[in-house]
Write a protein that holds these residues in place. Structure first.
Motif, PDB file in Angstrom:
ATOM      1  N   MET A 147       0.848  -1.196   0.000  1.00  0.00           N
ATOM      2  CA  MET A 147       0.000   0.000   0.000  1.00  0.00           C
ATOM      3  C   MET A 147       0.883   1.245   0.000  1.00  0.00           C
ATOM      4  O   MET A 147       1.831   1.335   0.787  1.00  0.00           O
ATOM      5  CB  MET A 147      -0.890   0.003   1.252  1.00  0.00           C
ATOM      6  N   PRO A 148       0.637   2.214  -0.882  1.00  0.00           N
ATOM      7  CA  PRO A 148       1.465   3.426  -0.916  1.00  0.00           C
ATOM      8  C   PRO A 148       1.465   4.154   0.420  1.00  0.00           C
ATOM      9  O   PRO A 148       0.465   4.196   1.131  1.00  0.00           O
ATOM     10  CB  PRO A 148       0.787   4.277  -2.009  1.00  0.00           C
ATOM     11  N   ARG A 149       2.615   4.734   0.758  1.00  0.00           N
ATOM     12  CA  ARG A 149       2.749   5.431   2.025  1.00  0.00           C
ATOM     13  C   ARG A 149       3.314   6.826   1.791  1.00  0.00           C
ATOM     14  O   ARG A 149       3.709   7.179   0.689  1.00  0.00           O
ATOM     15  CB  ARG A 149       3.669   4.637   2.961  1.00  0.00           C
ATOM     16  N   ARG A 150       3.361   7.612   2.858  1.00  0.00           N
ATOM     17  CA  ARG A 150       3.923   8.955   2.776  1.00  0.00           C
ATOM     18  C   ARG A 150       5.391   8.910   3.206  1.00  0.00           C
ATOM     19  O   ARG A 150       5.764   8.192   4.123  1.00  0.00           O
ATOM     20  CB  ARG A 150       3.140   9.917   3.670  1.00  0.00           C
ATOM     21  N   TYR A 151       6.184   9.720   2.527  1.00  0.00           N
ATOM     22  CA  TYR A 151       7.629   9.725   2.772  1.00  0.00           C
ATOM     23  C   TYR A 151       7.955  10.024   4.232  1.00  0.00           C
ATOM     24  O   TYR A 151       8.802   9.385   4.845  1.00  0.00           O
ATOM     25  CB  TYR A 151       8.269  10.776   1.858  1.00  0.00           C
TER      26      TYR A 151
ATOM     27  N   ASP B  64       6.409   9.372   6.832  1.00  0.00           N
ATOM     28  CA  ASP B  64       6.082   8.303   7.774  1.00  0.00           C
ATOM     29  C   ASP B  64       7.185   7.252   7.855  1.00  0.00           C
ATOM     30  O   ASP B  64       7.188   6.423   8.769  1.00  0.00           O
ATOM     31  CB  ASP B  64       4.773   7.622   7.362  1.00  0.00           C
ATOM     32  N   ILE B  65       8.115   7.282   6.906  1.00  0.00           N
ATOM     33  CA  ILE B  65       9.152   6.250   6.819  1.00  0.00           C
ATOM     34  C   ILE B  65      10.505   6.761   7.293  1.00  0.00           C
ATOM     35  O   ILE B  65      11.331   6.006   7.787  1.00  0.00           O
ATOM     36  CB  ILE B  65       9.279   5.745   5.363  1.00  0.00           C
ATOM     37  N   TYR B  66      10.753   8.065   7.151  1.00  0.00           N
ATOM     38  CA  TYR B  66      12.066   8.601   7.482  1.00  0.00           C
ATOM     39  C   TYR B  66      12.417   8.282   8.944  1.00  0.00           C
ATOM     40  O   TYR B  66      11.568   8.439   9.833  1.00  0.00           O
ATOM     41  CB  TYR B  66      12.094  10.117   7.259  1.00  0.00           C
TER      42      TYR B  66
ATOM     43  N   PRO C 131      23.957   8.189   9.839  1.00  0.00           N
ATOM     44  CA  PRO C 131      23.870   7.138   8.824  1.00  0.00           C
ATOM     45  C   PRO C 131      22.773   6.126   9.149  1.00  0.00           C
ATOM     46  O   PRO C 131      22.653   5.658  10.283  1.00  0.00           O
ATOM     47  CB  PRO C 131      25.255   6.487   8.875  1.00  0.00           C
ATOM     48  N   ASP C 132      21.968   5.816   8.164  1.00  0.00           N
ATOM     49  CA  ASP C 132      20.808   4.955   8.399  1.00  0.00           C
ATOM     50  C   ASP C 132      20.289   4.475   7.050  1.00  0.00           C
ATOM     51  O   ASP C 132      20.923   4.684   6.020  1.00  0.00           O
ATOM     52  CB  ASP C 132      19.731   5.719   9.171  1.00  0.00           C
ATOM     53  N   ARG C 133      19.126   3.884   7.053  1.00  0.00           N
ATOM     54  CA  ARG C 133      18.507   3.419   5.823  1.00  0.00           C
ATOM     55  C   ARG C 133      16.999   3.601   5.916  1.00  0.00           C
ATOM     56  O   ARG C 133      16.424   3.724   6.999  1.00  0.00           O
ATOM     57  CB  ARG C 133      18.850   1.955   5.556  1.00  0.00           C
ATOM     58  N   MET C 134      16.360   3.636   4.743  1.00  0.00           N
ATOM     59  CA  MET C 134      14.911   3.631   4.629  1.00  0.00           C
ATOM     60  C   MET C 134      14.524   2.437   3.770  1.00  0.00           C
ATOM     61  O   MET C 134      15.069   2.264   2.682  1.00  0.00           O
ATOM     62  CB  MET C 134      14.392   4.918   3.980  1.00  0.00           C
ATOM     63  N   PRO C 135      13.612   1.583   4.258  1.00  0.00           N
ATOM     64  CA  PRO C 135      13.226   0.407   3.461  1.00  0.00           C
ATOM     65  C   PRO C 135      12.504   0.827   2.182  1.00  0.00           C
ATOM     66  O   PRO C 135      11.993   1.946   2.073  1.00  0.00           O
ATOM     67  CB  PRO C 135      12.279  -0.345   4.403  1.00  0.00           C
TER      68      PRO C 135
END
Length: 295
Positions: free
Chosen positions: A1-5, A7-9, A38-42
């Motif tokens: 399901m599409p999400r908002r940017y 909400d993931i950061y 330093p990190d990641r976003m799925p």
């Protein structure tokens, strides 16, 4: 399901334009300023376009996955990544980030391009542009960020003005326009659209009927209605109504201007007709809308 940017950061923004009140441009775009370790976003699919402006002066390694394709690159200052809505995207950065993230609603971008720039955008709207450098666009983003940071009486005014500047620059340089047809009479092109828009602008305070618009582009009313809706996404007369309301909103910024005068200047029969139409488009009466903006 599409999400908002947002909400993931993985960290909260230092600055967020959603906190601005009564600024119409805040409904057109959102700006967030991040500095994160330093990190990641799925990988996710987003409902909005997002534009990432890199302000980090130190070049650093970044990985960006776009629809399954990995881009591993060194990110330099003033470099930008545009990710269109609907694209699956994921991130990993190996140094502290210093970025502005602008998110754009595709429906509102399309409307802005139509009415402000006379542009007919391709359904995708933006090219798939994994990485490019544009110091001018980054400067506009920094001015927007600084307007949020100042948080004084001029912040809303500055954000209002510069958000439009940034969006105009972005669309003019990287917006994906519809291809023109060879036989102009076979479909509705940007040339037709510009003539219709000019006709509406020049007669904003007058009654406009479908036959006049069709005649302006040399089509039958039925053919014009069909190709206009296929191209723009709304019927010609719905478009005229929305355009009248949009111009009325701009005029309402002058609080000394009576609503009755605005109604007539925008082609409504009277203030009652204006109020009904305005509420149909915005969900609020003109009086309530204006009171909220000046509160």
């Amino acid at each position: 399901m599409p999400r908002r940017y947002q909400d993931i950061y993985p960290s909260l923004p230092l600055l967020n334009s959603d906190e601005l009140e009564h600024v119409s441009a805040a409904g057109l775009m959102s700006l967030r300023y991040f500095q994160a370790a330093p990190d990641r976003m799925p990988e996710n699919v987003y409902t909005e376009h997002h534009v990432l402006l890199n302000l980090q002066s130190r070049p650093h390694r970044v990985q960006n996955t776009r629809d399954g394709k990995l881009h591993d690159f060194v990110f330099h200052k003033n470099e930008i990544v545009v990710t269109p809505a609907g694209m699956r995207s994921g991130w990993r950065w190996f140094d502290k980030s210093d970025v502005i993230v602008v998110t754009l609603d595709p429906v509102k971008v399309e409307r802005f391009a139509h009415t402000e720039l006379s542009m007919l955008l391709d359904p995708q709207q933006f090219q798939d542009t994994p990485l490019f450098k544009d110091a001018d666009l980054c400067t506009a983003g920094v001015i927007l960020r600084d307007a949020l940071e100042n948080d004084d009486i001029t912040s809303g005014v500055m954000y209002e003005a510069m958000s439009r500047v940034l969006l105009v620059k972005l669309l003019q340089r990287y917006g994906k326009r519809r291809h023109e047809a060879v036989a102009l009479s076979a479909r509705f092109t940007s040339s037709h659209y510009n003539r219709v828009l000019r006709f509406i602008r020049e007669r904003l305070d007058q009654t406009i009927v479908l036959d006049e618009l069709a005649r302006e582009v040399g089509m039958s009313p039925s053919h014009f209605s069909r190709v206009f809706k296929e191209t723009v996404g709304t019927t010609p007369m719905q478009y005229v109504l929305a355009y009248r309301v949009e111009q009325a909103i701009k005029m309402m910024d002058d609080t000394a201007r009576p609503l009755g005068s605005i109604a007539l200047d925008c082609g409504f029969a009277d203030q009652s007709h204006f109020s009904r139409s305005f509420k149909q488009v915005t969900g609020q009466s003109p009086r309530v809308y204006r009171a909220a903006r000046v509160a």
